[in-house]
Design a protein around this motif. Structure first.
Motif, PDB file in Angstrom:
ATOM      1  N   LEU A  11       0.327   6.255   7.697  1.00  0.00           N
ATOM      2  CA  LEU A  11       0.558   4.927   8.262  1.00  0.00           C
ATOM      3  C   LEU A  11       1.556   5.060   9.407  1.00  0.00           C
ATOM      4  O   LEU A  11       2.593   5.710   9.263  1.00  0.00           O
TER       5      LEU A  11
ATOM      6  N   ARG B 124      -6.542   5.362  13.182  1.00  0.00           N
ATOM      7  CA  ARG B 124      -7.085   4.150  12.565  1.00  0.00           C
ATOM      8  C   ARG B 124      -8.453   4.393  11.947  1.00  0.00           C
ATOM      9  O   ARG B 124      -8.819   3.775  10.949  1.00  0.00           O
TER      10      ARG B 124
ATOM     11  N   GLN C 263       0.820  -1.203   0.000  1.00  0.00           N
ATOM     12  CA  GLN C 263       0.000   0.000   0.000  1.00  0.00           C
ATOM     13  C   GLN C 263       0.857   1.257   0.000  1.00  0.00           C
ATOM     14  O   GLN C 263       1.954   1.289   0.545  1.00  0.00           O
TER      15      GLN C 263
ATOM     16  N   ALA D 207      -3.758   4.008   8.666  1.00  0.00           N
ATOM     17  CA  ALA D 207      -3.617   2.719   9.340  1.00  0.00           C
ATOM     18  C   ALA D 207      -2.557   2.817  10.424  1.00  0.00           C
ATOM     19  O   ALA D 207      -1.690   3.695  10.390  1.00  0.00           O
ATOM     20  N   VAL D 208      -2.646   1.899  11.377  1.00  0.00           N
ATOM     21  CA  VAL D 208      -1.630   1.722  12.417  1.00  0.00           C
ATOM     22  C   VAL D 208      -1.338   0.233  12.479  1.00  0.00           C
ATOM     23  O   VAL D 208      -2.254  -0.575  12.628  1.00  0.00           O
ATOM     24  N   ARG D 209      -0.072  -0.134  12.366  1.00  0.00           N
ATOM     25  CA  ARG D 209       0.291  -1.548  12.373  1.00  0.00           C
ATOM     26  C   ARG D 209       1.367  -1.797  13.422  1.00  0.00           C
ATOM     27  O   ARG D 209       2.405  -1.133  13.431  1.00  0.00           O
ATOM     28  N   HIS D 210       1.097  -2.754  14.300  1.00  0.00           N
ATOM     29  CA  HIS D 210       2.064  -3.152  15.310  1.00  0.00           C
ATOM     30  C   HIS D 210       2.738  -4.453  14.902  1.00  0.00           C
ATOM     31  O   HIS D 210       2.236  -5.207  14.072  1.00  0.00           O
TER      32      HIS D 210
ATOM     33  N   LEU E 145       7.160  -3.485   3.506  1.00  0.00           N
ATOM     34  CA  LEU E 145       6.051  -3.204   4.415  1.00  0.00           C
ATOM     35  C   LEU E 145       5.091  -2.152   3.865  1.00  0.00           C
ATOM     36  O   LEU E 145       3.880  -2.279   4.016  1.00  0.00           O
TER      37      LEU E 145
ATOM     38  N   GLU F  38       5.640  -4.743  13.353  1.00  0.00           N
ATOM     39  CA  GLU F  38       6.347  -4.637  12.075  1.00  0.00           C
ATOM     40  C   GLU F  38       7.565  -3.743  12.251  1.00  0.00           C
ATOM     41  O   GLU F  38       7.461  -2.510  12.274  1.00  0.00           O
TER      42      GLU F  38
ATOM     43  N   LEU G 104       3.894   2.655  11.778  1.00  0.00           N
ATOM     44  CA  LEU G 104       4.432   1.309  11.943  1.00  0.00           C
ATOM     45  C   LEU G 104       5.164   1.219  13.275  1.00  0.00           C
ATOM     46  O   LEU G 104       5.890   2.143  13.657  1.00  0.00           O
ATOM     47  N   ASP G 105       4.991   0.114  13.976  1.00  0.00           N
ATOM     48  CA  ASP G 105       5.653  -0.051  15.265  1.00  0.00           C
ATOM     49  C   ASP G 105       6.033  -1.507  15.441  1.00  0.00           C
ATOM     50  O   ASP G 105       5.274  -2.408  15.072  1.00  0.00           O
TER      51      ASP G 105
END
Length: 366
Positions: A41, A162, A11, A168-171, A194, A173, A43-44
């Motif tokens: 976005l 979110r 994305q 988006a929020v992604r954990h 990612l 990664e 990323l965490d």
């Protein structure tokens, strides 16, 4: 061919924030405040971070004019945020300072707004048995401090992100590389892409030394230091104030939600690594905590119990490291909380965003 297909499937975002601590959460929030339609976005890598264990004390001070400017700006931004979102877990807290009388004028110079007035020990309502400003010490009082559930604050801001279309929020990664790709950057983890982002802000706290620009951060002088605090098993009332031992860089913070106090002090352990896990409270930490409490409030020594320890990034001048990566236009570093990541987070995030989108001459900030 398979790698190309995988890259095509990922994305695209207008802004990717690496790190979901309070600085990263505030960065996404302010970016969307500026441009509501932005695709952001965050990323965490997940796990325990400095935000999870932060004491959450915001006392608007600064050791020099630059830090006071950051503190004052953060105070203004937090005030606006709390006006718009009164449900966030942040509350006002009264503040007392115990210090040598001959250092009072210097402390007044460091205040980024609030006034300091002399107070009698009776103003503490008998909270600390045996406390007396003897030996040339003075008790001062100030307003304007806040205490926050920092993890809850960050979580609230990330939940809002979110809920935004295209965000988006992604954990879980971990970003290991940021490489030019088209008109932006490809962010990759261990062996897999990612996301793509037109612009990137890296806000990874003490993990910055192990991230995609670790060599640059290390060359800038960032070091990792342990931050430590003990619990004091005494009930704290809802309106109890914080007591700061200015000469020893320590404080007692009420935690009424946990029926206890938190005693934060200066750990002298440097150059640990968050990669190996969270640090533990040591015998040296306990000795330092006992030394400070015996000096001021010896009655609390026996109430010391478990506590918390974590790492944070510290710079040489104790100012956040917020700078562009010259060889990667559109990438900005925002690290080096120096133990003050929560209280300076809005100003750090704002400066990082300003570096991505410089304002036109004469434009102002609200």
């Amino acid at each position: 061919m398979a790698q190309e297909q995988m890259t095509e499937a990922i994305q695209d975002f207008d802004l990717v924030v690496v790190g979901a601590g309070v600085v990263g959460a505030m960065t996404g929030h302010l970016a969307l405040e500026r441009e509501p339609g932005l695709r952001v976005l965050t990323l965490d890598q997940g796990g325990v971070n400095a935000t999870c264990l932060s004491a959450g004390l915001d006392v608007p001070t600064g050791r020099d004019a630059r830090q006071r400017e950051l503190a004052a700006r953060s105070t203004a931004l937090y005030r606006r945020l709390l006006t718009e979102r009164p449900g966030l877990p942040v509350r006002s807290v009264g503040t007392f300072w115990l210090l040598a009388r001959d250092r009072a004028d210097r402390l007044r110079e460091t205040m980024a707004g609030p006034d300091l007035v002399e107070a009698e020990v009776d103003a503490l309502g008998g909270l600390f048995a045996g406390l007396r400003p003897s030996g040339g010490r003075i008790l001062l009082r100030s307003e304007g401090s806040r205490h926050a559930d920092v993890a809850g604050l960050a979580r609230g801001l990330l939940d809002e992100q979110r809920g935004r279309r295209g965000c988006a929020v992604r954990h879980g990664e971990r970003v290991v590389s940021v490489q030019p790709h088209g008109d932006g950057y490809l962010l990759a983890g261990e062996g897999r892409p990612l996301a793509r982002g037109r612009k990137v802000i890296v806000a990874t706290g003490p993990w910055a030394l192990h991230g995609p620009f670790g060599a640059r951060v290390r060359a800038a002088g960032l070091r990792v230091k342990k931050v430590a605090a003990f619990h004091v098993d005494l009930r704290a009332a809802d309106d109890a104030p914080v007591l700061i031992f200015e000469d020893d860089d320590a404080f007692l913070l009420p935690q009424p939600e946990s029926d206890r106090w938190l005693f934060s002090f200066t750990s002298k352990e440097w150059d640990g690594s968050p990669v190996t896990g969270s640090p533990a409270l040591s015998g040296a930490d306990h000795s330092e905590a006992v030394r400070v409490l015996r000096r001021y409030v010896p009655s609390l020594v026996e109430a010391l119990s478990g506590g918390r320890a974590f790492y944070d990034g510290y710079t040489r001048d104790r100012l956040p490291l917020v700078e562009p990566v010259p060889e990667h236009p559109g990438v900005v570093l925002a690290v080096g909380g120096n133990g003050s990541g929560y209280r300076l987070a809005p100003a750090i995030a704002e400066r990082a965003l300003d570096l991505l989108t410089p304002q036109s001459p004469g434009s102002g900030r609200s």
